[in-house]
Design an enzyme around this catalytic site. Sequence first.
Site, mmCIF file in Angstrom:
data_model
loop_
_atom_site.group_PDB
_atom_site.id
_atom_site.type_symbol
_atom_site.label_atom_id
_atom_site.label_comp_id
_atom_site.label_asym_id
_atom_site.label_seq_id
_atom_site.Cartn_x
_atom_site.Cartn_y
_atom_site.Cartn_z
ATOM 1 N N HIS A 201 0.796 -1.238 0.000
ATOM 2 C CA HIS A 201 0.000 0.000 0.000
ATOM 3 C C HIS A 201 0.826 1.284 0.000
ATOM 4 O O HIS A 201 0.277 2.367 -0.097
ATOM 5 C CB HIS A 201 -0.950 0.036 1.202
ATOM 6 C CG HIS A 201 -0.245 0.326 2.504
ATOM 7 N ND1 HIS A 201 0.347 -0.654 3.254
ATOM 8 C CD2 HIS A 201 -0.029 1.486 3.168
ATOM 9 C CE1 HIS A 201 0.890 -0.111 4.327
ATOM 10 N NE2 HIS A 201 0.682 1.187 4.306
HETATM 11 C C1 UD1 Z 1 -1.891 5.519 5.864
HETATM 12 C C2 UD1 Z 1 -0.568 5.967 6.508
HETATM 13 C C3 UD1 Z 1 0.429 4.811 6.492
HETATM 14 C C4 UD1 Z 1 -0.169 3.551 7.084
HETATM 15 C C5 UD1 Z 1 -1.448 3.237 6.363
HETATM 16 C C6 UD1 Z 1 -2.115 1.991 6.912
HETATM 17 C C7 UD1 Z 1 -0.036 8.347 6.222
HETATM 18 C C8 UD1 Z 1 0.853 9.298 5.544
HETATM 19 N N1 UD1 Z 1 0.044 7.077 5.802
HETATM 20 O O1 UD1 Z 1 -1.624 5.311 4.487
HETATM 21 O O2 UD1 Z 1 1.567 5.173 7.235
HETATM 22 O O3 UD1 Z 1 0.743 2.491 6.936
HETATM 23 O O4 UD1 Z 1 -2.352 4.341 6.493
HETATM 24 O O5 UD1 Z 1 -3.211 1.631 6.164
HETATM 25 O O6 UD1 Z 1 -0.780 8.720 7.094
HETATM 26 N N2 UD1 Z 1 -8.741 4.772 1.284
HETATM 27 C C9 UD1 Z 1 -10.002 4.234 1.165
HETATM 28 N N3 UD1 Z 1 -10.672 3.888 2.301
HETATM 29 C C10 UD1 Z 1 -10.151 4.078 3.534
HETATM 30 C C11 UD1 Z 1 -8.862 4.636 3.638
HETATM 31 C C12 UD1 Z 1 -8.165 4.975 2.510
HETATM 32 O O7 UD1 Z 1 -10.531 4.023 0.071
HETATM 33 O O8 UD1 Z 1 -10.804 3.731 4.526
HETATM 34 C C13 UD1 Z 1 -7.988 5.101 0.050
HETATM 35 C C14 UD1 Z 1 -8.299 6.438 -0.516
HETATM 36 O O9 UD1 Z 1 -8.347 6.306 -1.897
HETATM 37 C C15 UD1 Z 1 -7.082 7.273 -0.141
HETATM 38 C C16 UD1 Z 1 -5.974 6.257 -0.116
HETATM 39 O O10 UD1 Z 1 -6.594 5.059 0.313
HETATM 40 O O11 UD1 Z 1 -6.870 8.291 -1.035
HETATM 41 C C17 UD1 Z 1 -4.846 6.619 0.814
HETATM 42 O O12 UD1 Z 1 -5.338 6.808 2.125
HETATM 43 P P1 UD1 Z 1 -4.475 7.599 3.232
HETATM 44 O O13 UD1 Z 1 -5.130 7.501 4.527
HETATM 45 O O14 UD1 Z 1 -4.177 8.963 2.761
HETATM 46 O O15 UD1 Z 1 -3.096 6.825 3.260
HETATM 47 P P2 UD1 Z 1 -2.801 5.273 3.424
HETATM 48 O O16 UD1 Z 1 -2.205 4.792 2.158
HETATM 49 O O17 UD1 Z 1 -3.955 4.509 3.964
#
Ligand code: UD1
Length: 351
Positions: A201
């Site tokens: 991820h």
């Molecule tokens: C975040 C953390 C990372 C952690 C990870 C665990 C930061 C910078 N990164 O990354 O350190 O290892 O969480 O999962 O804070 N999305 C969904 N549904 C959700 C959550 C996310 O669809 O419930 C998708 C969205 O498209 C979003 C993307 O995931 O744009 C990224 O989500 P984000 O929370 O920004 O970062 P993670 O990659 O989850």
Amino acid sequence: MRLISIVGARPQFVKLAALNWAIQGKHNHLILHTGQHYDYGMSDSFFEEFQLPAPNLNLGIGSGPHGAQTGKMMAGIEAYLHEVQPDWVLAYGDTNSTIAGALAAAKIGIPIAHVEAGLRSGDRSMPEEINRILTDHSSELCLAPTEGAMLNLHKEGLTERSRLVGDVMVDVLRRIEKAVEQAPPDLPWEPESPYIIATLHRQALMESREKLFDVVTALGSLDVPVFLIAHPRLSSALQQFGMLPALAKNVTLVEPLNHHQMVHALKNSAGVITDSGGLQKEAYLLRTPCLTVRATTEWPETLEGGWNRLVWEDLESLTAGEWLKGGGTSGSPFGDGNAAESIVDCIEAYD
Ligand code: UD1
């Protein structure tokens, strides 16, 4: 005392469980959820399985560019801190919710206790590395999981604020391990053996079509079934890059697992391929061989003894199979499973 935990992303809910067990009945414990993760399988399911109280406030911030996401969180956190006037803020790990909580609290003079302080991968291009450094430097108490983390804090002039407490994920893992032995949860695949689990991820991988293609191709060339447990970000990257139809027959994409399922799957797998920080360490603790699809790690202890290897530049070793033999260390650099109790002791003893 009134303590408030600020959380928002999946790995933080696991760490929150350990602290909630230790704080319960001793202090008033509030929970603020930023809403960074919002899908049921990324958030609510963890509150349910750990029987965590519902957050006192969910800011519902959701996804967005780093600056906008973090800024919106800070505004909401600041307002709530003014309202509830906690004695301490608990910040967990290295996500955008962590840094938002730490900065908001530091600016209005509320002391921060940083759970999982002192980790450094050395890779400043990772958003998590910046979050770790800034959160440590904003905190009154840097609660380090390992000797290595203590040394990192020392090098940055933070010795006086640092305490070695052990790793709260050991607290949780030991409990969940017992629970899944007694009542094995169902997994979304037949319990055939052997199999490999994979999770991917990280931003650097999700943004590189070429690298992601290479990794997915390497998974497809393994001669065992691979269950690719997909963070929503991976699902959308695979879709966006048109890679879904090209997945090899042995690779099955599955929805995120809850924590009991993940521990059970990890324990019973032949090996794990991941770019997650937490999973690398859980694999080490359960002595499951691990390959980490990154060039650096904030958990270098897992590399000692050969249980974990960094393969960003060496994807061929995925298929070589040698790694599945595992390593040879019996060390336990992550503490004895009482980290959360030690953290509460440190906060109580602080003056
Ligand atoms: C975040 C953390 C990372 C952690 C990870 C665990 C930061 C910078 N990164 O990354 O350190 O290892 O969480 O999962 O804070 N999305 C969904 N549904 C959700 C959550 C996310 O669809 O419930 C998708 C969205 O498209 C979003 C993307 O995931 O744009 C990224 O989500 P984000 O929370 O920004 O970062 P993670 O990659 O989850």
